[in-house]
Motif scaffolding. Structure first.
Motif, PDB file in Angstrom:
ATOM      1  N   ARG A   1       0.855  -1.187   0.000  1.00 25.98           N
ATOM      2  CA  ARG A   1       0.000   0.000   0.000  1.00 25.98           C
ATOM      3  C   ARG A   1       0.892   1.238   0.000  1.00 25.98           C
ATOM      4  N   PHE A   2       0.724   2.063  -1.031  1.00 24.19           N
ATOM      5  CA  PHE A   2       1.506   3.310  -1.103  1.00 24.19           C
ATOM      6  C   PHE A   2       1.002   4.299  -0.060  1.00 24.19           C
ATOM      7  N   ARG A   3       1.945   5.020   0.532  1.00 19.00           N
ATOM      8  CA  ARG A   3       1.621   6.174   1.367  1.00 19.00           C
ATOM      9  C   ARG A   3       2.113   7.396   0.624  1.00 19.00           C
ATOM     10  N   SER A   4       1.446   8.498   0.782  1.00 17.85           N
ATOM     11  CA  SER A   4       1.835   9.710   0.055  1.00 17.85           C
ATOM     12  C   SER A   4       2.620  10.639   0.981  1.00 17.85           C
ATOM     13  N   PRO A   5       3.728  11.216   0.537  1.00 20.00           N
ATOM     14  CA  PRO A   5       4.313  11.035  -0.778  1.00 20.00           C
ATOM     15  C   PRO A   5       5.008   9.673  -0.897  1.00 20.00           C
ATOM     16  N   VAL A   6       5.020   9.168  -2.119  1.00 16.89           N
ATOM     17  CA  VAL A   6       5.663   7.888  -2.378  1.00 16.89           C
ATOM     18  C   VAL A   6       7.175   8.132  -2.459  1.00 16.89           C
ATOM     19  N   THR A   7       7.921   7.506  -1.563  1.00 16.65           N
ATOM     20  CA  THR A   7       9.377   7.695  -1.606  1.00 16.65           C
ATOM     21  C   THR A   7       9.963   6.779  -2.674  1.00 16.65           C
ATOM     22  N   VAL A   8      10.780   7.380  -3.546  1.00 17.55           N
ATOM     23  CA  VAL A   8      11.376   6.652  -4.665  1.00 17.55           C
ATOM     24  C   VAL A   8      12.881   6.782  -4.566  1.00 17.55           C
ATOM     25  N   SER A   9      13.564   5.659  -4.675  1.00 18.96           N
ATOM     26  CA  SER A   9      15.026   5.677  -4.749  1.00 18.96           C
ATOM     27  C   SER A   9      15.425   5.167  -6.129  1.00 18.96           C
ATOM     28  N   ALA A  10      16.050   6.046  -6.919  1.00 14.31           N
ATOM     29  CA  ALA A  10      16.427   5.664  -8.291  1.00 14.31           C
ATOM     30  C   ALA A  10      17.942   5.691  -8.405  1.00 14.31           C
ATOM     31  N   ALA A  11      18.522   4.538  -8.750  1.00  9.15           N
ATOM     32  CA  ALA A  11      19.980   4.454  -8.874  1.00  9.15           C
ATOM     33  C   ALA A  11      20.443   5.230 -10.107  1.00  9.15           C
ATOM     34  N   ASP A  12      21.726   5.588 -10.107  1.00  2.70           N
ATOM     35  CA  ASP A  12      22.304   6.268 -11.271  1.00  2.70           C
ATOM     36  C   ASP A  12      22.052   5.440 -12.524  1.00  2.70           C
ATOM     37  N   GLY A  13      21.739   6.110 -13.601  1.00  2.73           N
ATOM     38  CA  GLY A  13      21.582   5.418 -14.884  1.00  2.73           C
ATOM     39  C   GLY A  13      20.168   4.931 -15.132  1.00  2.73           C
ATOM     40  N   THR A  14      19.274   5.086 -14.156  1.00  4.87           N
ATOM     41  CA  THR A  14      17.895   4.622 -14.369  1.00  4.87           C
ATOM     42  C   THR A  14      17.058   5.668 -15.108  1.00  4.87           C
TER      43      THR A  14
ATOM     44  N   LEU B   1       2.131  10.328  -9.679  1.00  2.00           N
ATOM     45  CA  LEU B   1       1.967  10.134  -8.237  1.00  2.00           C
ATOM     46  C   LEU B   1       2.707  11.267  -7.534  1.00  2.00           C
ATOM     47  N   THR B   2       2.315  11.539  -6.303  1.00  2.00           N
ATOM     48  CA  THR B   2       3.102  12.479  -5.522  1.00  2.00           C
ATOM     49  C   THR B   2       4.285  11.703  -4.955  1.00  2.00           C
ATOM     50  N   THR B   3       5.472  12.029  -5.436  1.00  2.00           N
ATOM     51  CA  THR B   3       6.651  11.266  -5.027  1.00  2.00           C
ATOM     52  C   THR B   3       7.681  12.183  -4.395  1.00  2.00           C
ATOM     53  N   THR B   4       8.584  11.564  -3.674  1.00  2.00           N
ATOM     54  CA  THR B   4       9.736  12.284  -3.146  1.00  2.00           C
ATOM     55  C   THR B   4      10.903  11.313  -3.167  1.00  2.00           C
ATOM     56  N   GLU B   5      12.111  11.870  -3.314  1.00  2.00           N
ATOM     57  CA  GLU B   5      13.272  10.978  -3.304  1.00  2.00           C
ATOM     58  C   GLU B   5      13.533  10.495  -1.890  1.00  2.00           C
ATOM     59  N   GLY B   6      13.923   9.226  -1.786  1.00  2.00           N
ATOM     60  CA  GLY B   6      14.220   8.709  -0.453  1.00  2.00           C
ATOM     61  C   GLY B   6      15.385   7.745  -0.503  1.00  2.00           C
ATOM     62  N   PRO B   7      16.012   7.479   0.619  1.00  2.00           N
ATOM     63  CA  PRO B   7      17.114   6.511   0.639  1.00  2.00           C
ATOM     64  C   PRO B   7      16.587   5.110   0.324  1.00  2.00           C
ATOM     65  N   SER B   8      17.424   4.311  -0.327  1.00  2.00           N
ATOM     66  CA  SER B   8      16.934   3.022  -0.813  1.00  2.00           C
ATOM     67  C   SER B   8      16.453   2.119   0.324  1.00  2.00           C
ATOM     68  N   ALA B   9      17.060   2.234   1.501  1.00  2.00           N
ATOM     69  CA  ALA B   9      16.690   1.329   2.592  1.00  2.00           C
ATOM     70  C   ALA B   9      15.212   1.472   2.972  1.00  2.00           C
ATOM     71  N   SER B  10      14.675   2.698   2.866  1.00  2.00           N
ATOM     72  CA  SER B  10      13.293   2.902   3.319  1.00  2.00           C
ATOM     73  C   SER B  10      12.330   3.271   2.190  1.00  2.00           C
ATOM     74  N   ALA B  11      12.820   3.324   0.930  1.00  2.00           N
ATOM     75  CA  ALA B  11      11.964   3.807  -0.161  1.00  2.00           C
ATOM     76  C   ALA B  11      10.826   2.836  -0.434  1.00  2.00           C
TER      77      ALA B  11
END
Ligand code: ACM
Length: 525
Positions: A36-49, A60-70
């Motif tokens: 279940r997504f919570r807003s804002p949706v935390t997204v972690s995108a690695a280099d090159g993606t 979606l309403t997104t925000t960048e987040g660290p990969s451990a908790s995204a």
């Protein structure tokens, strides 16, 4: 494909409904509990993606987040291969692994199709649920395209951008722009400004619908039609297409379908006559002359096209070139004698070969409609097989790459039902949704070795009877949805099962405001 067992989950969404991905992924395993997504949706995108995270942020309403908790993690793993991806959703979140940036982007497209259709209107609901799935996916073909004829009717830049989005949503990666015609020249060429000053405008357009036609004569709408893309317009289109992993292949027609160019520069023609930009449809007898000055003119045009477009493929047309003017022209006949050519078909081949040499000297590959086979194929040329499959078969057997575009299955200017009363006027023919879905890009006659030359396929939107973007959308969809599956998935699908997914998918098209043709509701029931 495995679908979820039916039954409503706590969000009231039918789980079987939500696994309705078009084009059908190569493998879908429904694994159980989703996320279940919570807003804002935390997204972690690695280099090159690349643009995968950006695509999600548009919906979606997104925000960048660290990969451990995204909530969504996007990573690359080159071993998956070009354009491939894996998507795993479980209670820990969503993980997209792309074989490359295009694969990551397609993973993000699939994620959007796992969410409620309203996500395509930017309103996914408060806490949308992604079902628990493990998806492994990759395309069957590298050329998955659509041809848009912006010459018969000019299409505004904003629509071209939207059309690119719609292609990318269906994991199509090639937009072939048909930029020049008898009825209009649509691309700024700095060296020859009259191509657009004169060639982009026609005085009026023939009215051929039965309800328009006067019994005795041709009638015209007395309304000028015109438009062209500046180089900045094209740069805007290309920049947008790059974010969507869509390659834009430009087509400038030689030596037929060139009356607009001859109207601008009469010295390109065979008669010296001042022609107007054409106002009616059909095959027109005025063609380019085979003078050295005309070859140089078009080499200069292609130089500007190559400087502008980054496509490895440059399309030179080559179709439907009636040879009457060459037969009647003393100069054309003298050229044939000088060049030791026996037939006008060989003269056309010589013309195309001169373009191919030039285009190849600039590091690009020439593409032409299958008539370029007549009179001898230019080395290295790619054949676009439109008059059925024969041209594609002959070219593949001769070791040439091929793009399949047969009128029998991919001409979406044809009618989509038998109804000739309520359907908008079309060019003729019939390609139902079911027929479009039944298409197989590899001709049965080819051996596995020869079949490797089939780069893929595309559907065509010739725009004689599509004056406006909404008309294009009506003809393109839902047949384009069916087509997308034929070039994405390696195996034929079940049409009834497809229709079930399409009914869900139509709600996405609704959310985007796409003016698609109604679905065949009976069969879909
Ligand atoms: C074509 O339909 N003339 C390529």
């Amino acid at each position: 494909m495995t679908t979820a067992s039916s039954g409503r989950d706590e969000t009231g969404t039918d789980a079987a409904d939500v696994i309705a991905i078009i084009p059908r992924p190569v493998s879908v395993e429904v694994t159980g509990e989703g996320f279940r997504f919570r807003s804002p949706v935390t997204v972690s995108a690695a280099d090159g993606t690349g643009t995968a995270a950006g695509l999600l942020a548009e919906r979606l309403t997104t925000t960048e987040g660290p990969s451990a908790s995204a909530q969504v993690t996007i990573v690359l793993e080159a071993a998956l291969g070009a354009e491939a991806y894996e998507l795993i959703c479980d209670p820990a979140g969503v993980r997209i692994t792309g074989g490359d940036a295009a694969g990551a982007f397609y993973g993000a497209q699939t994620l959007l199709q796992l969410l409620p259709p309203a996500v395509f209107a930017g309103t996914p609901g408060a806490e949308p649920v992604v079902p628990g799935v493990r998806i492994g996916d990759r395309p069957a073909f590298g050329w998955r395209g659509a041809m848009l004829d912006v010459a018969r009717h000019f299409m505004p830049v904003d629509f071209v951008l939207r059309f690119i989005d719609l292609l990318a949503m269906h994991k199509l990666n090639t937009l072939h722009l048909h930029l020049t015609e008898d009825q209009g020249w649509r691309l700024q060429i700095d060296r020859y400004p009259k191509l657009t000053e004169v060639g982009s405008q026609r005085a009026e357009t023939i009215m051929v619908r039965p309800d328009h036609r006067h019994p005795e004569d041709e009638r015209y709408d007395r309304t000028p039609h015109g438009g062209f893309y500046t180089k900045d317009d094209i740069r805007r289109i290309l920049a947008h297409a790059a974010t969507r992993h869509v390659r834009v292949v430009p087509e400038v027609e030689v030596p037929g379908h060139s009356q607009a160019a001859i109207a601008a520069y009469p010295e390109l023609g065979n008669t010296g006559e001042q022609l107007a930009v054409a106002t009616k449809w059909g095959i027109i007898k005025h063609i380019l002359n085979p003078e050295e000055s005309t070859i140089t003119f078009y080499q200069n045009v292609f130089d500007e096209v190559i400087d502008l477009f980054d496509s490895p493929y440059i399309h030179v047309g080559g179709d439907e070139c009636e040879k009457d003017e060459w037969i009647a022209s003393e100069r054309a006949q003298a050229s044939m004698a000088e060049l030791d050519l026996a037939t006008e078909e060989e003269l056309q081949s010589w013309f195309i070969r001169r373009m191919a040499e030039h285009i190849q000297s600039r590091g690009r590959t020439l593409v032409g409609w299958d008539e370029i086979l007549e009179g001898g194929l230019a080395p290295g040329a790619v054949v676009m097989s439109w008059r059925g499959e024969a041209g594609g078969i002959a070219a593949a057997r001769a070791g040439h790459d091929v793009v399949m575009a047969p009128y029998t299955h991919t001409y979406f200017d044809y009618y989509q039902t038998e109804d000739r009363v309520t359907e908008p006027y079309g060019i003729g023919g019939l390609i139902t949704l079911e027929r479009a879905y039944s298409y197989r890009p590899i001709p049965e006659e080819l051996t596995a070795e020869e079949a490797r030359h089939v780069l893929g396929a595309q559907f065509q939107l010739w725009s004689e009877y599509m004056p406006k973007p909404a008309n294009v959308e009506f003809m393109a969809f839902p047949r384009g949805c069916a087509f997308a599956e034929t070039v994405w998935h390696p195996e034929p699908g079940d049409y009834t099962e497809f229709l079930g997914r399409l009914r869900v998918h139509a709600r996405r098209l609704d959310a985007l405001g796409v003016a698609y043709h109604p679905l065949p509701h009976e069969e879909a029931g």
